[in-house]
Structures are given as structure tokens and as C-alpha cells.
Design an enzyme around this catalytic site. Structure first.
Site, PDB file in Angstrom:
ATOM      1  N   CYS A   1       0.849  -1.198   0.000  1.00 33.68           N
ATOM      2  CA  CYS A   1       0.000   0.000   0.000  1.00 33.68           C
ATOM      3  C   CYS A   1       0.883   1.245   0.000  1.00 33.68           C
ATOM      4  CB  CYS A   1      -0.881   0.035   1.245  1.00 33.68           C
ATOM      5  SG  CYS A   1      -2.294  -1.045   1.118  1.00 33.68           S
TER       6      CYS A   1
ATOM      7  N   GLU B   1       2.684   5.119   3.281  1.00 33.17           N
ATOM      8  CA  GLU B   1       2.812   3.992   4.211  1.00 33.17           C
ATOM      9  C   GLU B   1       4.169   3.317   4.018  1.00 33.17           C
ATOM     10  OE1 GLU B   1      -0.694   1.788   5.021  1.00 33.17           O
ATOM     11  OE2 GLU B   1       0.330  -0.131   5.046  1.00 33.17           O
TER      12      GLU B   1
END
Ligand SMILES: Cc1cc2nc3c(=O)[nH]c(=O)nc-3n(C[C@H](O)[C@H](O)[C@H](O)COP(=O)(O)OP(=O)(O)OC[C@H]3O[C@@H](n4cnc5c(N)ncnc54)[C@H](O)[C@@H]3O)c2cc1C
Length: 223
Positions: A110, A191
Site C-alpha cells: 500500500c 505507508e
């Protein structure tokens, strides 16, 4: 483990990485975090001393641990798992593993953290998913810079579509952030962890690359 009736880590099935990396970043599956079951961690500190830290001393939160800020190497981790509903846990592990297997390969996972619940409410969005913003608000699914491309199946993933360079990747990340800020007044936070001189610009002590003790947001030099 599940065959022995031991549960507690079923949400992390097929997340790539080592135990050290999992604790470093406090990996999560849905609403669960590995910190829920970390009891103790043995580390080698910067003075070459081996120390044992309790789970509570690790500063574990969303994508964060004390290891982001201290030069300590995780040597071993003691987990506190429990006997639970193994049948249910197996189903959960199976579903998560299936979901992971459908995520695009040739990616770093992600790209952005999901947005806060407050922002979700403010914008009246159905979800906190960063992928929702990229697909439906920015309409950047499939958008490409050089060899870096927003995945058309998992919109919070930037994939290497052949010959992506770090610059392609980071330029695309930056563009998504700029567009999100412009359209929604939200700062999407990566992230993934960026390493290397490319990212550290003129921040003192960071010229050689690697993990610095400066918080990520302060380290990034976009332009
Ligand atoms: C396809 C894909 C799907 C993913 N899905 C998820 C997901 O669902 N949930 C989630 O939370 N994450 C997910 N991730 C992110 C990733 O797997 C984790 O963040 C994990 O940290 C990576 O572990 P690693 O061992 O590969 O660490 P690395 O990538 O090698 O290192 C990550 C950081 O951990 C540090 N580190 C590693 N080992 C140690 C150690 N022993 N002591 C001290 N520091 C150490 C490294 O220095 C580095 O800063 C996904 C990634 C990919 C590529």
C-alpha cells in the site's frame, strides 16, 4: 500453529516480510495490529548491549514503533498467543491470504495510509480507504509516470510496469499527494518507507541514506 488451536496472528497471513520488519512497522490486517500479541522483544542496542524490552515499551502504533527512532536491531520477539476458535481463525487466515494473493506483485505494498475517521466524516465518504480517493476522486487509476503506474485493480498500489525508477515512483507519489491536497485538503501520508540519498536532500546526518532518526515527514524533500 492453527492446527494446535493457537490463534492471534491470523490477520497477518501472507503479508510479506520478516518478524523484525513486522514489529518495526507494527503490521496490520484490517483493524488488528501485531502489537496486540507482542510480549517482549530482545534487541541489540547502539552500545552493543543486548536488552529485553516489554511490548509496552515499543511505542507501537499505526505503522510506527520505537525502532523508527532508535538504532536498535530486533534479535527475537516473544509473542503472547492464545487458544481460541481455531476453525474461525483458519477461515480468517484463508481469507486474508486470498486477499493478499490478489494484490499486485511488483509493488511496495500500500502506498498511502488510509485517511482518518474525522476526514471521512467531513467529506461524507463511505470509507477511509486511500485507494477510494485515488480511484473515485482523483480518477488516477492506471495513471503512469515512466514505468510507475497506479494499479488498476488495487488503487492504493503503485506498481512497476516494466522499468520504473525510484524517481518515477516518487514523482507519482508526489503528484497523488498534491492532487489530494488540492481537491480535498488532505495530506496523504506514505505507508512505505523511502530510503536513499534521493529522499534526504539537505537534511543533516542523512546524506548517506538509510533510516534516520528524523521523523519521515520532516525528512522528505520533494522538490
Ligand atoms: C505486496 C505487499 C503487501 C503488504 N501488505 C501489508 C499489509 O497488509 N499490512 C501491513 O501492515 N503491511 C503490509 N505490507 C508492508 C510490509 O510487508 C511490512 O511493512 C514489513 O515491515 C516488511 O517487512 P520486511 O521484513 O520485508 O522489512 P524490510 O522491508 O526489509 O524493512 C522494513 C524496515 O524494517 C526494518 N527492520 C527489518 N528487520 C529489522 C530488525 N530485525 N531489527 C530492526 N529493524 C528491522 C528495516 O531496517 C526497515 O527500516 C505489504 C507489503 C507488500 C510488498
Amino acid at each position: 500453529m492453527l492446527d494446535l488451536g493457537i490463534t492471534g496472528v491470523q490477520w497477518y497471513a501472507r503479508i510479506p516480510g520478516t518478524i523484525g520488519g513486522a514489529v518495526f512497522n507494527n503490521i496490520h490486517g484490517g483493524t488488528h495490529f501485531i502489537s496486540e500479541v507482542v510480549k517482549k522483544v530482545k534487541v541489540l542496542d547502539k552500545d552493543n548491549k543486548i536488552r529485553t524490552l516489554s511490548g509496552k515499551a515499543l511505542g507501537l502504533s499505526y505503522d510506527k514503533s520505537r525502532f523508527h527512532d532508535f538504532a536498535e536491531i530486533i534479535l527475537s520477539v516473544e509473542f503472547e498467543l492464545f487458544r481460541g476458535d481455531a476453525k474461525r481463525a483458519k477461515q480468517v487466515a484463508f481469507e486474508w491470504a486470498k486477499r493478499k494473493s490478489l494484490q499486485p506483485p511488483r509493488s511496495a505494498g500500500c502506498t498511502f495510509k488510509n485517511i482518518s475517521n474525522e476526514d471521512k466524516e467531513r467529506l461524507d465518504f463511505p470509507t477511509t480507504s486511500a485507494g477510494y480517493i485515488i480511484e473515485h476522486i482523483l480518477k488516477m487509476s492506471g495513471y503512469k509516470i515512466g514505468g510507475a503506474k497506479v494499479s488498476t485493480s488495487h488503487h492504493n498500489f503503485v506498481v512497476n510496469d516494466g522499468d520504473a525508477t525510484a524517481k518515477d515512483y516518487t514523482t507519482l507519489v508526489k503528484l497523488i499527494q498534491k492532487e489530494t491536497k488540492k481537491k480535498l485538503d488532505i495530506d496523504l501520508v506514505p505507508e512505505i518507507i523511502f530510503l536513499g540519498e534521493f529522499w534526504f536532500g539537505n537534511v543533516p546526518g542523512c546524506q548517506g541514506g538509510g533510516v534516520s532518526s528524523t521523523p519521515f515527514e520532516e525528512r522528505v524533500v520533494w522538490d
